[in-house]
Design a protein around this motif. Structure first.
Motif, PDB file in Angstrom:
ATOM      1  N   PHE A   1       0.821  -1.217   0.000  1.00  0.00           N
ATOM      2  CA  PHE A   1       0.000   0.000   0.000  1.00  0.00           C
ATOM      3  C   PHE A   1       0.858   1.271   0.000  1.00  0.00           C
ATOM      4  O   PHE A   1       0.335   2.369  -0.177  1.00  0.00           O
TER       5      PHE A   1
ATOM      6  N   CYS B   1     -11.095  -6.485   6.419  1.00  0.00           N
ATOM      7  CA  CYS B   1      -9.876  -6.427   5.600  1.00  0.00           C
ATOM      8  C   CYS B   1     -10.005  -5.366   4.510  1.00  0.00           C
ATOM      9  O   CYS B   1      -9.855  -5.646   3.319  1.00  0.00           O
ATOM     10  N   GLU B   2     -10.313  -4.155   4.925  1.00  0.00           N
ATOM     11  CA  GLU B   2     -10.696  -3.090   3.994  1.00  0.00           C
ATOM     12  C   GLU B   2      -9.561  -2.614   3.097  1.00  0.00           C
ATOM     13  O   GLU B   2      -9.793  -2.145   1.992  1.00  0.00           O
ATOM     14  N   GLY B   3      -8.322  -2.686   3.555  1.00  0.00           N
ATOM     15  CA  GLY B   3      -7.209  -2.237   2.706  1.00  0.00           C
ATOM     16  C   GLY B   3      -7.166  -0.731   2.587  1.00  0.00           C
ATOM     17  O   GLY B   3      -7.107  -0.011   3.589  1.00  0.00           O
TER      18      GLY B   3
ATOM     19  N   ARG C   1     -11.391   1.558  -0.798  1.00  0.00           N
ATOM     20  CA  ARG C   1     -12.296   1.769  -1.946  1.00  0.00           C
ATOM     21  C   ARG C   1     -13.732   1.328  -1.652  1.00  0.00           C
ATOM     22  O   ARG C   1     -14.691   1.995  -2.059  1.00  0.00           O
TER      23      ARG C   1
ATOM     24  N   ASP D   1      -8.865  -3.346   9.353  1.00  0.00           N
ATOM     25  CA  ASP D   1      -7.705  -3.935   8.673  1.00  0.00           C
ATOM     26  C   ASP D   1      -6.517  -3.751   9.619  1.00  0.00           C
ATOM     27  O   ASP D   1      -6.585  -2.933  10.542  1.00  0.00           O
ATOM     28  N   PHE D   2      -5.436  -4.518   9.401  1.00  0.00           N
ATOM     29  CA  PHE D   2      -4.275  -4.323  10.270  1.00  0.00           C
ATOM     30  C   PHE D   2      -3.146  -3.526   9.624  1.00  0.00           C
ATOM     31  O   PHE D   2      -2.049  -3.464  10.168  1.00  0.00           O
TER      32      PHE D   2
ATOM     33  N   ASP E   1      -6.306  -6.804  14.127  1.00  0.00           N
ATOM     34  CA  ASP E   1      -5.976  -8.075  13.500  1.00  0.00           C
ATOM     35  C   ASP E   1      -7.217  -8.967  13.521  1.00  0.00           C
ATOM     36  O   ASP E   1      -7.862  -9.125  14.558  1.00  0.00           O
ATOM     37  N   MET E   2      -7.524  -9.552  12.376  1.00  0.00           N
ATOM     38  CA  MET E   2      -8.703 -10.426  12.302  1.00  0.00           C
ATOM     39  C   MET E   2      -8.581 -11.645  13.217  1.00  0.00           C
ATOM     40  O   MET E   2      -9.590 -12.276  13.527  1.00  0.00           O
TER      41      MET E   2
ATOM     42  N   ILE F   1     -14.462  -8.494   1.014  1.00  0.00           N
ATOM     43  CA  ILE F   1     -14.035  -8.475  -0.387  1.00  0.00           C
ATOM     44  C   ILE F   1     -12.536  -8.750  -0.463  1.00  0.00           C
ATOM     45  O   ILE F   1     -11.719  -7.949  -0.005  1.00  0.00           O
TER      46      ILE F   1
HETATM   47  C1  LIG Z   1      -6.208  -8.506  -1.105  1.00  0.00           C
HETATM   48  S1  LIG Z   1      -6.266  -7.184   0.071  1.00  0.00           S
HETATM   49  C2  LIG Z   1      -7.946  -6.667  -0.145  1.00  0.00           C
HETATM   50  C3  LIG Z   1      -8.206  -5.245   0.293  1.00  0.00           C
HETATM   51  C4  LIG Z   1      -9.628  -4.752   0.099  1.00  0.00           C
HETATM   52  N1  LIG Z   1     -10.612  -5.590   0.741  1.00  0.00           N
HETATM   53  C5  LIG Z   1      -9.969  -4.572  -1.341  1.00  0.00           C
HETATM   54  O1  LIG Z   1     -10.657  -5.422  -1.915  1.00  0.00           O
HETATM   55  O2  LIG Z   1      -9.549  -3.556  -1.907  1.00  0.00           O
HETATM   56  C6  LIG Z   1      -6.290  -8.071   1.615  1.00  0.00           C
HETATM   57  C7  LIG Z   1      -6.379  -7.168   2.835  1.00  0.00           C
HETATM   58  O3  LIG Z   1      -6.507  -7.997   3.992  1.00  0.00           O
HETATM   59  C8  LIG Z   1      -5.788  -7.404   5.061  1.00  0.00           C
HETATM   60  N2  LIG Z   1      -5.487  -8.478   6.025  1.00  0.00           N
HETATM   61  C9  LIG Z   1      -4.929  -9.691   5.772  1.00  0.00           C
HETATM   62  N3  LIG Z   1      -4.831 -10.423   6.902  1.00  0.00           N
HETATM   63  C10 LIG Z   1      -5.350  -9.648   7.898  1.00  0.00           C
HETATM   64  C11 LIG Z   1      -5.510  -9.839   9.302  1.00  0.00           C
HETATM   65  N4  LIG Z   1      -5.114 -10.983   9.903  1.00  0.00           N
HETATM   66  N5  LIG Z   1      -6.059  -8.855  10.029  1.00  0.00           N
HETATM   67  C12 LIG Z   1      -6.446  -7.693   9.432  1.00  0.00           C
HETATM   68  N6  LIG Z   1      -6.317  -7.441   8.102  1.00  0.00           N
HETATM   69  C13 LIG Z   1      -5.762  -8.407   7.339  1.00  0.00           C
HETATM   70  C14 LIG Z   1      -4.553  -6.797   4.391  1.00  0.00           C
HETATM   71  O4  LIG Z   1      -3.959  -5.796   5.165  1.00  0.00           O
HETATM   72  C15 LIG Z   1      -5.169  -6.277   3.091  1.00  0.00           C
HETATM   73  O5  LIG Z   1      -5.609  -4.957   3.263  1.00  0.00           O
END
Ligand SMILES: C[S@@+](CC[C@H](N)C(=O)[O-])C[C@H]1O[C@@H](n2cnc3c(N)ncnc32)[C@H](O)[C@@H]1O
Length: 203
Positions: free
Chosen positions: A20, A51-53, A56, A72-73, A98-99, A115
């Protein structure tokens, strides 16, 4: 969470921070296409995006009038979500968590969005087990995730049959696994097999 797991997860969040930190938005600034189509006509309420990233999907829901909590973390994802929300003049409540030990709450959400949230199966199953109790009656789950046909990655990218079991007892209103063209930023472009789900908590 054990110390071992914390260490592992912080290494994973650094991976996402690095992605990111690149210029632009890894998955674009537009919402996921399936999310956009699925929430058309839905009455806005309280939405949680897992896991919003980079924001968007959360920003899109906020623009539709949802009160959005994004989790998200990745701290870099948080900063970019804030910037995107500010550009669109909307608010998103962003939780850095953290999830692995995230609590979805009880009868808290009208919509939960997942997503391309693709944590390892143990974390994913723990998360999805909470869906039923965290949704309000008639609350919806909208989910899209990669489905890999390669058995070695089935743990991370399960198919429709496995996900269907994991989200039970939600009632499936749409479920499909298919290969289709993604055009969502530099990291989601090209042919990809995914699972798409819309499911509801029935009263
Ligand atoms: C493929 S990206 C998808 C981002 C967003 N949902 C999108 O579609 O634009 C995966 C996301 O999952 C988050 N993620 C993965 N493992 C996680 C965890 N254990 N706790 C929190 N977030 C996590 C990452 O930081 C990342 O933002």
């Amino acid at each position: 969470m054990t110390k071992e797991q914390m260490k592992k997860n912080s290494a994973v969040s650094s991976y996402w921070d690095a992605r990111f930190s690149e210029a632009g938005y890894a998955y674009g600034e537009e919402p996921n296409v399936f999310l956009r189509a699925s929430c058309e006509g839905m009455a806005p309420g309280d939405a949680l995006s897992l896991c919003e990233g980079e924001g968007r999907n959360a920003v899109y829901l906020a623009r539709l009038g949802f009160r959005v909590t994004a989790v998200d973390f990745s701290p870099v994802g948080l900063q970019k979500t804030k910037a995107l929300a500010a550009r669109h003049g909307v608010e998103v409540n962003y939780l850095l968590a953290d999830m692995a030990d995230f609590d979805l709450g009880c009868a808290r959400w009208d919509l939960v969005v997942s997503i391309f949230a693709q944590p390892p199966s143990a974390i994913r199953q723990r998360l999805y087990r909470q869906l039923e109790q965290s949704l309000r009656p008639n609350g919806a789950l909208i989910l899209e995730t990669k489905a890999d046909v390669d058995a070695t990655s089935e743990d991370r990218y399960p198919g429709l049959a496995i996900l269907r079991e994991e989200i039970a007892p939600l009632s499936l209103s749409f479920g499909e696994e298919k290969e289709h063209q993604l055009n969502e930023g530099p990291y989601h472009s090209g042919l990809q097999r995914t699972v798409q789900i819309v499911a509801y908590k029935r009263t």
